[in-house]
Design a protein around this motif. Structure first.
Motif, short mmCIF file in Angstrom:
data_model
loop_
_atom_site.label_atom_id
_atom_site.label_comp_id
_atom_site.label_asym_id
_atom_site.label_seq_id
_atom_site.Cartn_x
_atom_site.Cartn_y
_atom_site.Cartn_z
N GLN A 10 0.84 -1.18 0.00
CA GLN A 10 0.00 0.00 0.00
C GLN A 10 0.89 1.25 0.00
O GLN A 10 1.85 1.32 0.75
N PRO A 11 0.59 2.22 -0.84
CA PRO A 11 1.43 3.43 -0.91
C PRO A 11 1.38 4.22 0.39
O PRO A 11 0.34 4.28 1.06
N SER A 12 2.51 4.81 0.73
CA SER A 12 2.57 5.60 1.96
C SER A 12 3.08 7.01 1.72
O SER A 12 3.25 7.79 2.65
N GLY A 13 3.34 7.36 0.46
CA GLY A 13 3.83 8.70 0.15
C GLY A 13 3.64 9.01 -1.32
O GLY A 13 3.12 8.19 -2.08
N ILE A 60 2.12 3.23 -10.69
CA ILE A 60 2.64 1.87 -10.70
C ILE A 60 2.84 1.41 -9.26
O ILE A 60 3.21 2.21 -8.39
N SER A 61 2.59 0.15 -9.01
CA SER A 61 2.71 -0.38 -7.65
C SER A 61 4.02 -1.12 -7.46
O SER A 61 4.71 -1.48 -8.43
N TYR A 62 4.35 -1.37 -6.21
CA TYR A 62 5.54 -2.16 -5.90
C TYR A 62 5.42 -3.56 -6.50
O TYR A 62 6.39 -4.09 -7.07
N GLY A 63 4.23 -4.12 -6.42
CA GLY A 63 4.02 -5.46 -6.99
C GLY A 63 4.24 -5.49 -8.49
O GLY A 63 4.83 -6.44 -9.02
N LYS A 64 3.79 -4.47 -9.19
CA LYS A 64 4.00 -4.41 -10.64
C LYS A 64 5.49 -4.28 -10.98
O LYS A 64 5.97 -4.90 -11.94
N ILE A 65 6.22 -3.51 -10.18
CA ILE A 65 7.66 -3.41 -10.38
C ILE A 65 8.31 -4.78 -10.23
O ILE A 65 9.17 -5.18 -11.04
N LEU A 66 7.89 -5.55 -9.23
CA LEU A 66 8.45 -6.89 -9.06
C LEU A 66 8.05 -7.81 -10.21
O LEU A 66 8.85 -8.64 -10.66
N PHE A 102 16.24 -5.77 -2.34
CA PHE A 102 16.62 -5.08 -1.11
C PHE A 102 15.39 -4.30 -0.63
O PHE A 102 15.01 -3.30 -1.24
N THR A 103 14.77 -4.77 0.42
CA THR A 103 13.52 -4.18 0.86
C THR A 103 13.75 -2.97 1.76
O THR A 103 14.72 -2.91 2.52
N THR A 104 12.83 -2.02 1.69
CA THR A 104 12.93 -0.81 2.50
C THR A 104 11.90 -0.78 3.62
O THR A 104 11.85 0.19 4.39
N SER A 105 11.09 -1.82 3.73
CA SER A 105 10.07 -1.88 4.79
C SER A 105 9.65 -3.32 5.02
O SER A 105 9.90 -4.20 4.18
N ALA A 106 8.99 -3.55 6.15
CA ALA A 106 8.47 -4.87 6.46
C ALA A 106 7.41 -5.28 5.43
O ALA A 106 7.30 -6.46 5.07
N GLU A 107 6.65 -4.30 4.95
CA GLU A 107 5.61 -4.61 3.97
C GLU A 107 6.22 -5.06 2.65
O GLU A 107 5.75 -6.03 2.03
N GLN A 108 7.29 -4.39 2.20
CA GLN A 108 7.96 -4.82 0.97
C GLN A 108 8.48 -6.24 1.12
O GLN A 108 8.38 -7.06 0.20
N LYS A 109 9.06 -6.54 2.25
CA LYS A 109 9.58 -7.90 2.51
C LYS A 109 8.45 -8.92 2.41
O LYS A 109 8.61 -9.98 1.78
N LYS A 110 7.33 -8.63 3.01
CA LYS A 110 6.18 -9.54 2.99
C LYS A 110 5.68 -9.77 1.57
O LYS A 110 5.38 -10.90 1.18
N VAL A 111 5.58 -8.69 0.80
CA VAL A 111 5.11 -8.79 -0.58
C VAL A 111 6.08 -9.60 -1.43
O VAL A 111 5.67 -10.48 -2.21
#
Length: 239
Positions: free
Chosen positions: A46-49, A114-120, A149-158
């Motif tokens: 989920q976007p945070s910024g 674009i979402s983090y998931g789409k980037i992956l 290289f994750t920048t948050s716990a949420e990125q790691k989980k995804v």
């Protein structure tokens, strides 16, 4: 450290001093890794910024940067190093394969486009082959490993969930070897590595290894593709 007959280190040094002569290189016998059509991630961040950051490694950063510079919603994609310390974050040291660094790309993106998931998804599908261990195509060594290289716990989980999803779907014949690590620091690469694909489109390494990745992005992710690349020299990033 093993090197392909097409020595990228020598090529980069020549470029740095303005002495690259394309005709001096034999046409290599290899080509880009095949693109694989894969499902979108079932889970997404989920976007945070207004601007989010993703850092990924998948072989030579020239091609990975080039792919994401042609991706809609990316406001900056910088080639650099991640996984080691600042003192060894330079091409000569990283090329020894002993620094802990991977050639990586820091992607700043607009989460409204674009979402983090789409980037992956793009990363796994067209930017590199996630089943190759400590190499990509002609390049061999830990600096060419596949890593998120994750920048948050949420990125790691995804990222963990997506790799599990793709392995369960048997998207590749071999298992994904991509590592997931918390980002400790990203260090931009030397200026001559930035925008390399755009600045050297006729260089044999780019022609055979990286331009096909951009073409695959255009074909497989047409809605996410932009013709004009977003270059480091012209990027405007709002944090």
């Amino acid at each position: 450290m093993r090197r392909s007959t097409f020595n990228r280190l020598s090529l980069c040094v020549a470029t740095a001093v303005g002495a690259l002569a394309i005709a001096s290189f034999a046409v290599p016998s290899y080509a880009a890794e095949d693109a694989v059509i894969i499902p979108a991630p079932a889970m997404d961040a989920q976007p945070s910024g207004t601007t989010e950051t993703a850092v990924i490694a998948g072989g030579c950063f020239w091609g990975v940067q080039g792919v994401f510079q042609h991706t809609k919603g990316v406001v900056n994609a910088v080639s650099g190093y991640a996984g080691g310390t600042k003192s060894t974050a330079n091409y000569s040291a990283v090329s020894t394969g002993s620094t802990g660094h991977a050639e990586a790309v820091e992607i700043k993106y607009d989460p409204k486009q674009i979402s983090y998931g789409k980037i992956l998804q793009i990363y796994f599908s067209v930017a590199h082959d996630p089943t190759q261990l400590n190499r990509q195509g002609p390049d061999s060594g830990t600096q060419y490993r596949s890593e998120i290289f994750t920048t948050s716990a949420e990125q790691k989980k995804v990222a963990e969930a997506y790799i599990a999803q793709l392995n369960a779907a048997k998207a590749w014949k071999k298992p994904i070897v991509t590592k997931i690590s918390a980002l400790q620091g990203f260090f931009p690469a030397e200026e001559y590595h930035q925008d390399y694909l755009t600045l050297h489109p006729n260089q044999p390494y780019i022609v055979y290894n990286d331009l096909p990745k951009v073409e695959n992005l255009k074909k497989i992710f047409a809605q996410n593709y932009i013709e004009k690349p977003t270059l480091v020299s012209s990027a405007k990033v709002t944090n």
